[in-house]
Write a protein that holds these residues in place. Structure first.
Motif, PDB file in Angstrom:
ATOM      1  N   ASP A 116       0.803  -1.220   0.000  1.00 39.42           N
ATOM      2  CA  ASP A 116       0.000   0.000   0.000  1.00 39.42           C
ATOM      3  C   ASP A 116       0.844   1.281   0.000  1.00 39.42           C
ATOM      4  O   ASP A 116       0.653   2.175   0.835  1.00 39.42           O
ATOM      5  CB  ASP A 116      -0.982   0.008   1.171  1.00 39.42           C
ATOM      6  CG  ASP A 116      -2.124  -0.979   1.000  1.00 39.42           C
ATOM      7  OD1 ASP A 116      -2.515  -1.233  -0.158  1.00 39.42           O
ATOM      8  OD2 ASP A 116      -2.625  -1.519   2.011  1.00 39.42           O
ATOM      9  N   PRO A 117       1.768   1.425  -0.955  1.00 38.25           N
ATOM     10  CA  PRO A 117       2.569   2.652  -1.029  1.00 38.25           C
ATOM     11  C   PRO A 117       1.759   3.831  -1.576  1.00 38.25           C
ATOM     12  O   PRO A 117       0.883   3.664  -2.419  1.00 38.25           O
ATOM     13  CB  PRO A 117       3.695   2.270  -1.985  1.00 38.25           C
ATOM     14  CG  PRO A 117       3.077   1.238  -2.885  1.00 38.25           C
ATOM     15  CD  PRO A 117       2.128   0.460  -2.013  1.00 38.25           C
ATOM     16  N   VAL A 118       2.079   5.024  -1.083  1.00 35.93           N
ATOM     17  CA  VAL A 118       1.378   6.257  -1.442  1.00 35.93           C
ATOM     18  C   VAL A 118       2.306   7.128  -2.285  1.00 35.93           C
ATOM     19  O   VAL A 118       3.467   7.348  -1.920  1.00 35.93           O
ATOM     20  CB  VAL A 118       0.937   7.021  -0.174  1.00 35.93           C
ATOM     21  CG1 VAL A 118       0.194   8.315  -0.545  1.00 35.93           C
ATOM     22  CG2 VAL A 118       0.065   6.133   0.707  1.00 35.93           C
ATOM     23  N   LEU A 119       1.797   7.648  -3.396  1.00 34.09           N
ATOM     24  CA  LEU A 119       2.630   8.423  -4.317  1.00 34.09           C
ATOM     25  C   LEU A 119       3.271   9.620  -3.622  1.00 34.09           C
ATOM     26  O   LEU A 119       4.445   9.933  -3.875  1.00 34.09           O
ATOM     27  CB  LEU A 119       1.791   8.878  -5.516  1.00 34.09           C
ATOM     28  CG  LEU A 119       2.548   9.594  -6.636  1.00 34.09           C
ATOM     29  CD1 LEU A 119       3.651   8.716  -7.222  1.00 34.09           C
ATOM     30  CD2 LEU A 119       1.579  10.037  -7.729  1.00 34.09           C
ATOM     31  N   ASP A 120       2.543  10.295  -2.748  1.00 35.21           N
ATOM     32  CA  ASP A 120       3.078  11.487  -2.079  1.00 35.21           C
ATOM     33  C   ASP A 120       4.304  11.184  -1.223  1.00 35.21           C
ATOM     34  O   ASP A 120       5.089  12.090  -0.925  1.00 35.21           O
ATOM     35  CB  ASP A 120       2.000  12.131  -1.198  1.00 35.21           C
ATOM     36  CG  ASP A 120       0.954  12.875  -2.001  1.00 35.21           C
ATOM     37  OD1 ASP A 120       1.161  13.074  -3.222  1.00 35.21           O
ATOM     38  OD2 ASP A 120      -0.085  13.247  -1.424  1.00 35.21           O
ATOM     39  N   ASP A 121       4.468   9.942  -0.810  1.00 34.91           N
ATOM     40  CA  ASP A 121       5.572   9.567   0.085  1.00 34.91           C
ATOM     41  C   ASP A 121       6.675   8.780  -0.612  1.00 34.91           C
ATOM     42  O   ASP A 121       7.509   8.163   0.045  1.00 34.91           O
ATOM     43  CB  ASP A 121       5.035   8.744   1.269  1.00 34.91           C
ATOM     44  CG  ASP A 121       4.624   9.620   2.442  1.00 34.91           C
ATOM     45  OD1 ASP A 121       4.606  10.848   2.279  1.00 34.91           O
ATOM     46  OD2 ASP A 121       4.326   9.077   3.517  1.00 34.91           O
ATOM     47  N   ILE A 122       6.715   8.816  -1.929  1.00 37.37           N
ATOM     48  CA  ILE A 122       7.633   7.937  -2.647  1.00 37.37           C
ATOM     49  C   ILE A 122       9.099   8.205  -2.311  1.00 37.37           C
ATOM     50  O   ILE A 122       9.910   7.269  -2.239  1.00 37.37           O
ATOM     51  CB  ILE A 122       7.394   8.001  -4.168  1.00 37.37           C
ATOM     52  CG1 ILE A 122       8.159   6.860  -4.863  1.00 37.37           C
ATOM     53  CG2 ILE A 122       7.755   9.355  -4.731  1.00 37.37           C
ATOM     54  CD1 ILE A 122       7.715   6.587  -6.264  1.00 37.37           C
ATOM     55  N   GLU A 123       9.469   9.455  -2.044  1.00 41.88           N
ATOM     56  CA  GLU A 123      10.869   9.739  -1.736  1.00 41.88           C
ATOM     57  C   GLU A 123      11.295   9.093  -0.420  1.00 41.88           C
ATOM     58  O   GLU A 123      12.461   8.715  -0.257  1.00 41.88           O
ATOM     59  CB  GLU A 123      11.120  11.246  -1.713  1.00 41.88           C
ATOM     60  CG  GLU A 123      10.893  11.930  -3.055  1.00 41.88           C
ATOM     61  CD  GLU A 123      11.662  11.292  -4.198  1.00 41.88           C
ATOM     62  OE1 GLU A 123      12.793  10.807  -3.970  1.00 41.88           O
ATOM     63  OE2 GLU A 123      11.131  11.281  -5.334  1.00 41.88           O
ATOM     64  N   GLN A 124      10.363   8.963   0.505  1.00 39.44           N
ATOM     65  CA  GLN A 124      10.676   8.275   1.759  1.00 39.44           C
ATOM     66  C   GLN A 124      11.003   6.807   1.499  1.00 39.44           C
ATOM     67  O   GLN A 124      11.950   6.257   2.072  1.00 39.44           O
ATOM     68  CB  GLN A 124       9.496   8.378   2.739  1.00 39.44           C
ATOM     69  CG  GLN A 124       9.755   7.711   4.075  1.00 39.44           C
ATOM     70  CD  GLN A 124       8.591   7.838   5.039  1.00 39.44           C
ATOM     71  OE1 GLN A 124       8.747   7.618   6.236  1.00 39.44           O
ATOM     72  NE2 GLN A 124       7.417   8.199   4.551  1.00 39.44           N
ATOM     73  N   TYR A 125      10.237   6.176   0.602  1.00 43.84           N
ATOM     74  CA  TYR A 125      10.509   4.774   0.267  1.00 43.84           C
ATOM     75  C   TYR A 125      11.854   4.637  -0.431  1.00 43.84           C
ATOM     76  O   TYR A 125      12.630   3.719  -0.129  1.00 43.84           O
ATOM     77  CB  TYR A 125       9.411   4.212  -0.645  1.00 43.84           C
ATOM     78  CG  TYR A 125       7.997   4.499  -0.212  1.00 43.84           C
ATOM     79  CD1 TYR A 125       7.636   4.551   1.130  1.00 43.84           C
ATOM     80  CD2 TYR A 125       6.996   4.741  -1.166  1.00 43.84           C
ATOM     81  CE1 TYR A 125       6.327   4.831   1.510  1.00 43.84           C
ATOM     82  CE2 TYR A 125       5.698   5.012  -0.791  1.00 43.84           C
ATOM     83  CZ  TYR A 125       5.368   5.070   0.542  1.00 43.84           C
ATOM     84  OH  TYR A 125       4.091   5.355   0.910  1.00 43.84           O
ATOM     85  N   VAL A 126      12.123   5.548  -1.350  1.00 40.95           N
ATOM     86  CA  VAL A 126      13.395   5.504  -2.079  1.00 40.95           C
ATOM     87  C   VAL A 126      14.561   5.615  -1.105  1.00 40.95           C
ATOM     88  O   VAL A 126      15.537   4.856  -1.179  1.00 40.95           O
ATOM     89  CB  VAL A 126      13.461   6.638  -3.128  1.00 40.95           C
ATOM     90  CG1 VAL A 126      14.854   6.730  -3.738  1.00 40.95           C
ATOM     91  CG2 VAL A 126      12.411   6.418  -4.217  1.00 40.95           C
ATOM     92  N   ASN A 127      14.461   6.532  -0.157  1.00 43.61           N
ATOM     93  CA  ASN A 127      15.535   6.712   0.813  1.00 43.61           C
ATOM     94  C   ASN A 127      15.751   5.473   1.670  1.00 43.61           C
ATOM     95  O   ASN A 127      16.896   5.083   1.946  1.00 43.61           O
ATOM     96  CB  ASN A 127      15.237   7.918   1.712  1.00 43.61           C
ATOM     97  CG  ASN A 127      15.312   9.241   0.964  1.00 43.61           C
ATOM     98  OD1 ASN A 127      15.968   9.328  -0.076  1.00 43.61           O
ATOM     99  ND2 ASN A 127      14.640  10.253   1.473  1.00 43.61           N
ATOM    100  N   LEU A 128      14.668   4.823   2.087  1.00 42.64           N
ATOM    101  CA  LEU A 128      14.793   3.613   2.898  1.00 42.64           C
ATOM    102  C   LEU A 128      15.429   2.476   2.109  1.00 42.64           C
ATOM    103  O   LEU A 128      16.282   1.744   2.628  1.00 42.64           O
ATOM    104  CB  LEU A 128      13.416   3.176   3.416  1.00 42.64           C
ATOM    105  CG  LEU A 128      12.954   3.774   4.735  1.00 42.64           C
ATOM    106  CD1 LEU A 128      11.526   3.341   5.024  1.00 42.64           C
ATOM    107  CD2 LEU A 128      13.867   3.359   5.880  1.00 42.64           C
ATOM    108  N   LEU A 129      15.008   2.329   0.869  1.00 37.47           N
ATOM    109  CA  LEU A 129      15.578   1.273   0.033  1.00 37.47           C
ATOM    110  C   LEU A 129      17.082   1.483  -0.150  1.00 37.47           C
ATOM    111  O   LEU A 129      17.867   0.533  -0.089  1.00 37.47           O
ATOM    112  CB  LEU A 129      14.868   1.245  -1.328  1.00 37.47           C
ATOM    113  CG  LEU A 129      13.406   0.800  -1.303  1.00 37.47           C
ATOM    114  CD1 LEU A 129      12.733   1.136  -2.632  1.00 37.47           C
ATOM    115  CD2 LEU A 129      13.281  -0.689  -1.006  1.00 37.47           C
ATOM    116  N   VAL A 130      17.483   2.731  -0.327  1.00 39.75           N
ATOM    117  CA  VAL A 130      18.904   3.047  -0.475  1.00 39.75           C
ATOM    118  C   VAL A 130      19.636   2.832   0.850  1.00 39.75           C
ATOM    119  O   VAL A 130      20.725   2.238   0.881  1.00 39.75           O
ATOM    120  CB  VAL A 130      19.084   4.497  -0.978  1.00 39.75           C
ATOM    121  CG1 VAL A 130      20.551   4.912  -0.923  1.00 39.75           C
ATOM    122  CG2 VAL A 130      18.545   4.644  -2.388  1.00 39.75           C
TER     123      VAL A 130
END
Length: 229
Positions: free
Chosen positions: A30-44
């Motif tokens: 359930d990822p939210v488009l508005d928070d995508i940079e947070q996901y990118v940072n965690l993955l990195v």
């Protein structure tokens, strides 16, 4: 296991990151488009490879990040077999197992909030991710997107509440500041689960007078395109 519960304030949505510490394979629920940079940072930060991005159903209150995550990471995007979203890489179905490294997400079809609602049971985390079907001290509304209160009653009482009592419950939304619950706690304390029959549950749900989600007219068609607006 790497596990993070992430919160998007505008729609009160929880997104969940699960990853295998050995293979570093990951999934977002359930990822939210508005928070995508947070996901990118965690993955990195964790050096993870995003293998899957999945939605529990076509959401009506936010725009999904499925399409953008697939564009950036080449991950597989998935929704339920009944979903009206034809943009996904693949559809999952009841009793399927999604494997992320050594993690196993057991797919459970839990219609009622919508006709394409699913939950994911993860034995290694002793947890179930319930989407909008089972909330903490509540349940998902059933008055739009082919919702059906009788179906939801059966999803709740015959599929989710039969899980081990200590199973941790992680919903897709919370509006009161709750982070998690358990199956036993919801059986005991959730006011909507104190009914004696599906007819009583349907009557209860029909009595709710809820406004439509603020972003519904934008979110639903966008999410049928995996958020690629």
């Amino acid at each position: 296991m790497i596990f993070r519960q992430l919160f998007e304030k505008k729609s009160s949505t929880y997104t969940y990151l699960l990853a295998d510490e050995t293979t570093l394979d990951a999934i977002l629920i359930d990822p939210v488009l508005d928070d995508i940079e947070q996901y990118v940072n965690l993955l990195v930060d964790f050096n993870l490879t995003l293998r899957y991005a999945v939605d529990t159903h076509v959401h009506a209150d936010h725009i999904t990040a499925l399409g953008e995550l697939r564009k950036r990471f080449g991950c597989k995007t998935m929704m339920g077999l009944e979903s009206s979203a034809e943009c996904v890489s693949e559809n999952f179905s009841d009793q399927q197992v999604i494997r992320v490294g050594d993690l196993s997400l057991q797919v459970i079809y839990t219609p009622g909030h919508t006709d394409d609602s699913y939950s994911f049971y993860v034995p290694q985390l002793n947890s179930v991710f319930t989407g909008d079907t089972l909330l903490i001290r509540g349940t998902g509304r059933t008055d739009f997107q082919n919702g059906d209160s009788t179906q939801q009653y059966h999803s709740l009482f015959e599929k989710l509440l039969v899980l081990p009592p200590a199973t941790r419950v992680f919903p897709a939304h919370d509006y009161k500041g709750w982070n998690e619950s358990t199956i036993a706690e919801e059986r005991r304390c959730n006011p909507r689960l104190q009914v004696k029959s599906s007819a009583e549950y349907s009557e209860l749900m029909a009595s709710l007078d809820l406004p439509n989600p603020a972003q519904m007219d934008i979110a639903v068609p966008a999410n049928q395109r995996c958020g690629m607006i």
